[in-house]
Scaffold this motif. Structure first.
Motif, PDB file in Angstrom:
ATOM      1  N   UNK A 141       8.426  -8.166  -6.248  1.00 57.50           N
ATOM      2  CA  UNK A 141       9.069  -7.362  -5.252  1.00 57.50           C
ATOM      3  C   UNK A 141       8.333  -6.274  -4.682  1.00 57.50           C
ATOM      4  N   UNK A 142       7.307  -5.774  -5.256  1.00 52.91           N
ATOM      5  CA  UNK A 142       6.329  -4.890  -4.714  1.00 52.91           C
ATOM      6  C   UNK A 142       5.428  -5.410  -3.657  1.00 52.91           C
ATOM      7  N   UNK A 143       4.886  -6.733  -3.862  1.00 48.92           N
ATOM      8  CA  UNK A 143       4.038  -7.273  -3.084  1.00 48.92           C
ATOM      9  C   UNK A 143       4.702  -7.831  -1.724  1.00 48.92           C
ATOM     10  N   UNK A 144       5.989  -8.274  -1.985  1.00 52.49           N
ATOM     11  CA  UNK A 144       6.845  -8.549  -0.844  1.00 52.49           C
ATOM     12  C   UNK A 144       7.236  -7.498  -0.161  1.00 52.49           C
ATOM     13  N   UNK A 145       7.523  -6.415  -0.450  1.00 52.28           N
ATOM     14  CA  UNK A 145       7.944  -5.281   0.254  1.00 52.28           C
ATOM     15  C   UNK A 145       6.679  -4.617   1.237  1.00 52.28           C
ATOM     16  N   UNK A 146       5.524  -4.556   0.291  1.00 55.66           N
ATOM     17  CA  UNK A 146       4.313  -4.165   1.016  1.00 55.66           C
ATOM     18  C   UNK A 146       3.810  -5.096   2.006  1.00 55.66           C
ATOM     19  N   UNK A 147       4.007  -6.335   2.214  1.00 58.71           N
ATOM     20  CA  UNK A 147       3.633  -7.171   3.223  1.00 58.71           C
ATOM     21  C   UNK A 147       4.765  -7.148   4.273  1.00 58.71           C
ATOM     22  N   UNK A 148       6.056  -6.985   3.819  1.00 61.17           N
ATOM     23  CA  UNK A 148       6.950  -6.889   5.088  1.00 61.17           C
ATOM     24  C   UNK A 148       6.915  -5.739   5.812  1.00 61.17           C
ATOM     25  N   UNK A 149       6.699  -4.689   4.967  1.00 60.11           N
ATOM     26  CA  UNK A 149       6.279  -3.147   5.873  1.00 60.11           C
ATOM     27  C   UNK A 149       5.162  -3.053   6.770  1.00 60.11           C
ATOM     28  N   UNK A 150       4.001  -3.968   6.209  1.00 61.23           N
ATOM     29  CA  UNK A 150       2.893  -3.820   6.932  1.00 61.23           C
ATOM     30  C   UNK A 150       3.041  -4.765   8.092  1.00 61.23           C
ATOM     31  N   UNK A 151       4.035  -6.026   7.868  1.00 57.13           N
ATOM     32  CA  UNK A 151       3.818  -6.786   9.073  1.00 57.13           C
ATOM     33  C   UNK A 151       4.974  -6.089  10.089  1.00 57.13           C
ATOM     34  N   UNK A 152       5.777  -5.507   9.965  1.00 55.59           N
ATOM     35  CA  UNK A 152       6.790  -4.736  10.606  1.00 55.59           C
ATOM     36  C   UNK A 152       5.929  -3.583  11.265  1.00 55.59           C
ATOM     37  N   UNK A 153       5.234  -2.963  10.879  1.00 59.54           N
ATOM     38  CA  UNK A 153       4.450  -1.678  11.284  1.00 59.54           C
ATOM     39  C   UNK A 153       3.311  -2.494  12.388  1.00 59.54           C
ATOM     40  N   UNK A 154       2.680  -3.793  12.014  1.00 60.39           N
ATOM     41  CA  UNK A 154       2.067  -4.238  12.933  1.00 60.39           C
ATOM     42  C   UNK A 154       2.562  -4.744  14.180  1.00 60.39           C
ATOM     43  N   UNK A 155       3.786  -5.454  14.156  1.00 63.10           N
ATOM     44  CA  UNK A 155       4.367  -5.984  15.164  1.00 63.10           C
ATOM     45  C   UNK A 155       4.932  -4.651  16.192  1.00 63.10           C
ATOM     46  N   UNK A 156       5.336  -3.693  15.508  1.00 65.81           N
ATOM     47  CA  UNK A 156       5.780  -2.561  16.228  1.00 65.81           C
ATOM     48  C   UNK A 156       4.751  -1.675  16.788  1.00 65.81           C
ATOM     49  N   UNK A 157       3.396  -1.733  16.342  1.00 68.32           N
ATOM     50  CA  UNK A 157       2.144  -0.894  16.629  1.00 68.32           C
ATOM     51  C   UNK A 157       2.550   0.518  16.215  1.00 68.32           C
ATOM     52  N   UNK A 158       3.186   0.719  14.991  1.00 65.35           N
ATOM     53  CA  UNK A 158       3.685   1.896  14.777  1.00 65.35           C
ATOM     54  C   UNK A 158       2.511   2.846  14.337  1.00 65.35           C
ATOM     55  N   UNK A 159       2.426   4.306  14.421  1.00 60.60           N
ATOM     56  CA  UNK A 159       1.534   5.167  14.087  1.00 60.60           C
ATOM     57  C   UNK A 159       1.834   5.711  12.785  1.00 60.60           C
ATOM     58  N   UNK A 160       0.976   6.333  12.033  1.00 58.41           N
ATOM     59  CA  UNK A 160       1.126   7.184  10.654  1.00 58.41           C
ATOM     60  C   UNK A 160       1.330   6.092   9.606  1.00 58.41           C
ATOM     61  N   UNK A 161       0.986   4.849   9.738  1.00 59.70           N
ATOM     62  CA  UNK A 161       1.025   4.087   8.775  1.00 59.70           C
ATOM     63  C   UNK A 161       0.044   4.558   7.372  1.00 59.70           C
ATOM     64  N   UNK A 162       0.363   4.776   6.246  1.00 62.70           N
ATOM     65  CA  UNK A 162      -0.520   5.011   5.294  1.00 62.70           C
ATOM     66  C   UNK A 162      -1.534   4.217   4.922  1.00 62.70           C
ATOM     67  N   UNK A 163      -2.657   4.947   4.361  1.00 65.15           N
ATOM     68  CA  UNK A 163      -3.920   4.047   4.172  1.00 65.15           C
ATOM     69  C   UNK A 163      -4.204   4.295   2.650  1.00 65.15           C
TER      70      UNK A 163
END
Length: 773
Positions: A608-630
């Motif tokens: 669940x954790x790996x899937x959630x992390x990958x899904x949110x990273x993909x979403x932010x990458x597609x929307x070119x969002x700012x403020x993504x945690x590092x």
């Protein structure tokens, strides 16, 4: 020269235009889709909202609720009017339903269902009249009369499109006709037959509605129309709750009225529909269908003749163009004089005082709705028993407050109308204006609950702490829902719409009602911990929606622009929900038929954790969002890690020893469930939990909160949400852990420091558990 279209073509064209406009306003691309070869001019790109998805998700529970009530109505009428003794036994109900489905309805039941369908038909007439804007001129009809089309054609088009575009009428009539067809033995063909006969009723309703609002617009001034519309909105409650009362129980006085109905009620159009659906022979069905067709044609022809006479002098009457009565000019307020609220709040109070329809819908309708439910369901004599149920008292007061908010705070931008742009010119920011509106309506919404709760406490023979606590929870929820209502009202309002019905998207109103029902369910829950958890989650939802609304406000008047993509608090809430749902699904897949063990828990958590992390990273990458945690930014902040680890480990060890001293620690069988249980438990606590939870709760939740709140508030709220998703016994140390990891994330600006603190804390506490076993 091209010949003008025929009457049928003109009517179909105008109906298609109205449906196309409805599709454009709803934002849905699922209906009336243009073909592959269709050409259109290049237009300004609209905002991508996906509003149709919210409507689809909310339509299912609404249809289920109305369908269930219609089913109970048919069964209750059958039990009462036909005096079925077996209805008193729950185990005998399948036999009662089977007998009802296989035999024709009795004359009493036919009359009762005809009367109920007549009441619901009146709802389909009165609700559109009460929710529209009678005082607003019918500009589209004034424009359409300039086309080279006969007036009769335009009027028929108006009646037909109003019969199709009547969602309130469809929700009122369709469930009842469907249940009548179902219990008449038509099976899965029932929805199709019910839709056909419902359209006939809605066509008659559209004709009556057109007659009424046309006559009123032509004869009355706008000021009188506003007062009359307030009366219509009140009158619409009477047939609504009278018709719904049959599905709310078998003790209402309406059953006695239905038993004395005259026989001619079955010869009305609703009565012919019930007779046609329940006919067991083709000849009987054809006879009822012929009578229904003849009556409908006669009524429509009569209505059209009256319409033509109403419009014999044109579509613009003296009432539409009459000036609104002049408001008295108030003297300027002397400097230093005490005033109530801010300028924005005093303006809202002035609007509430002058707009009679707004006043009735906001302050009187909640009382009328509650009173109608009590009276029509026959529970007026049980009002004294209200004090015996603290949850019912708190829920009733909370309903009064939140319904007031739905008609006020939720409508804050809609009431601005075409003057919304003026808010952008004030010296006060729009966000501050919305905040002041939310504060005002929260105070006004508390008036009825405070009066009700005060009266309940005064009449109680002895003080009850449980009732007082639930009352405080109900009152605490009203300001939260004032914020939620204002935020949803920002998304629901369409300032660019020209029609009154299109200025407010109803799907968001249904979403607001769904959220209020969840809070009412939390008030009815017996666990204090569950209630406090839901209050915290509601507060988090209010903050998330307010942040999204604040981002949307600068772009409300721009039909094409949208706010840029940034990490928000709402993203964290969605990620947390996705994480827990995926964890449950993975657990169900891994569990199979055996018992749950630590290996399955650890694997489900990691998946669940790996899937959630990958899904949110993909979403932010597609929307070119700012403020993504590092994960890491520069060198690790070791002093923060060491200080956070020492503080949390000290508190965690002390708390663990206290639990063992009082016998509240987890059993040893849970920690030593197998040969490799310690390994799986260590991997879960030291590796998986810090990686997954810190990304969601610190990176997304706390990071999103920092856009709107100071650091200390964001850290506290993030830690509170982090604590309530854990078992009650560990909430306190987890809250302290959330404070320390939040402080480490705030100071370091990366996730590595809070992850190390989290992992070290879990390792120390886990080691302490093994030592004390």
């Amino acid at each position: 020269m091209m010949a003008p279209p025929s009457s049928q073509q003109a009517i179909w064209l105008l109906i298609r235009l109205r449906l196309q406009r409805l599709r454009n306003l709803s934002g849905s691309a699922l209906l009336f889709k243009r073909g592959q070869n269709g050409k259109s001019r290049a237009a300004t790109p609209g905002k991508r909202r996906g509003r149709w998805l919210i409507g689809v998700l909310l339509m299912a529970p609404m249809l289920f609720s109305f369908g269930h009530m219609a089913q109970k109505s048919v069964l209750n009428l059958h039990c009462q009017l036909d005096a079925v003794a077996a209805c008193g036994l729950q185990q005998a109900m399948p036999a009662v339903i089977a007998h009802l489905t296989t035999t024709p309805f009795s004359a009493a039941l036919l009359a009762g269902l005809s009367f109920q369908l007549t009441l619901l038909w009146l709802v389909s007439v009165l609700v559109p009249l009460g929710t529209g804007e009678l005082a607003r001129p019918d500009w589209d009809l004034e424009w359409l009369v300039t086309l080279p089309t006969p007036m009769t054609t335009l009027l028929w088009a108006r009646v037909f499109e109003r019969s199709v575009v009547n969602p309130a009428g469809m929700l009122a009539v369709l469930p009842t006709t469907t249940m009548v067809a179902w219990y008449s033995g038509h099976g899965w063909l029932s929805p199709v037959l019910a839709l056909a006969v419902s359209l006939v009723l809605l066509l008659l309703a559209a004709m009556l509605r057109t007659l009424v609002d046309t006559g009123l617009r032509l004869s009355l001034a706008p000021s009188k129309l506003g007062n009359l519309q307030a009366m219509i909105s009140i009158l619409s409650l009477l047939p609504m709750y009278a018709g719904m009362s049959f599905g709310m129980g078998q003790s209402g006085f309406m059953f006695g009225w239905v038993a004395t109905l005259p026989a001619w009620i079955s010869w009305t159009p609703p009565g012919q529909i019930v007779a046609m659906l329940n006919a067991r022979e083709a000849s009987t069905a054809l006879l009822a269908a012929g009578a229904l067709l003849a009556q409908s044609m006669a009524l429509l022809a009569l209505g059209m003749a009256i319409l033509r006479r109403q419009l014999r002098h044109g579509v613009v009457g003296s009432g539409q163009r009459a000036n609104v009565r002049k408001a008295a000019i108030s003297a300027p307020v002397a400097p230093g004089r005490w005033q109530i609220g801010s300028v924005i709040q005093r303006r809202e109070l002035t609007l509430l005082k002058r707009d009679r329809n707004f006043l009735v819908q906001t302050m009187f309708l909640p009382l009328l709705i509650l009173g109608s439910q009590v009276v029509f369901t026959g529970r007026l004599h049980d009002v004294h028993e209200l004090l015996d149920s603290p949850a019912l008292v708190a829920s009733t007061g909370f309903f009064l407050g939140t319904y007031t908010l739905m008609m006020s705070a939720f409508q804050n931008l809609n009431k601005e109308g075409g003057a919304l742009w003026l808010l952008y010119t004030f010296p006060v920011g729009v966000e501050q204006a919305l905040r002041e509106k939310a504060q005002l309506w929260a105070m006004l919404a508390m008036i009825y609950p405070v009066i009700m709760f005060g009266a309940a406490l005064a009449w109680m023979p002895a003080w009850r702490w449980d009732m007082a606590g639930l009352m405080l929870l109900a009152l605490a929820g009203i300001p939260l829902y004032a914020v939620i209502g204002v935020a949803l009202g920002v998304f629901a309002s369409d300032p660019q719409a020209t029609e009154a019905a299109a200025k407010m998207r109803p799907s968001y109103m249904y979403l607001y009602l769904l959220l209020t029902s969840l809070y009412i369910a939390a008030l009815a829950a017996g666990s204090v911990v569950q209630q406090l958890v839901f209050v915290v989650l509601t507060a988090a939802l209010a903050v998330a929606l307010w942040q999204k609304a604040r981002d949307e406000v600068p772009y409300l008047l721009d039909p094409a622009a949208s706010p840029p993509a940034r990490v928000s608090f709402a993203d964290g809430l969605m990620a947390a929900m996705l994480f827990f749902v995926l964890q449950v699904l993975a657990m169900l897949l891994l569990k199979g038929k055996g018992e749950t063990n630590l290996q399955q828990i650890a694997l489900a958590f990691g998946i669940a954790g790996a899937t959630t992390y990958a899904a949110m990273r993909l979403l932010y990458w597609r929307s070119k969002a700012t403020g993504v945690p590092r994960i890491q930014q520069g060198r690790p902040a070791w002093p923060l890690v060491l200080a956070g680890t020492a503080l949390t480990a000290l508190f965690g060890v002390g708390y663990t020893m206290l639990l063992h001293a009082y016998g509240l620690a987890p059993p040893a069988s849970l920690l030593l469930a197998g040969q490799w249980s310690w390994l799986w438990l260590g991997a879960l606590a030291v590796l998986a939990a810090p990686l997954c939870e810190e990304f969601i709760f610190r990176g997304l939740l706390q990071g999103g909160l920092r856009r709107s709140l100071p650091a200390w508030q964001a850290i506290i709220i993030g830690a509170a949400i982090f604590a309530i998703v854990h078992p009650p016994a560990s909430m306190l140390p987890v809250f302290v852990l959330g404070l320390c990891t939040g402080w480490a994330y705030e100071k370091s600006g990366a996730l590595l420091a809070p992850m190390l603190v989290h992992g070290s804390y879990n390792a120390v506490v886990l080691a302490c558990q093994f030592v004390l076993l």
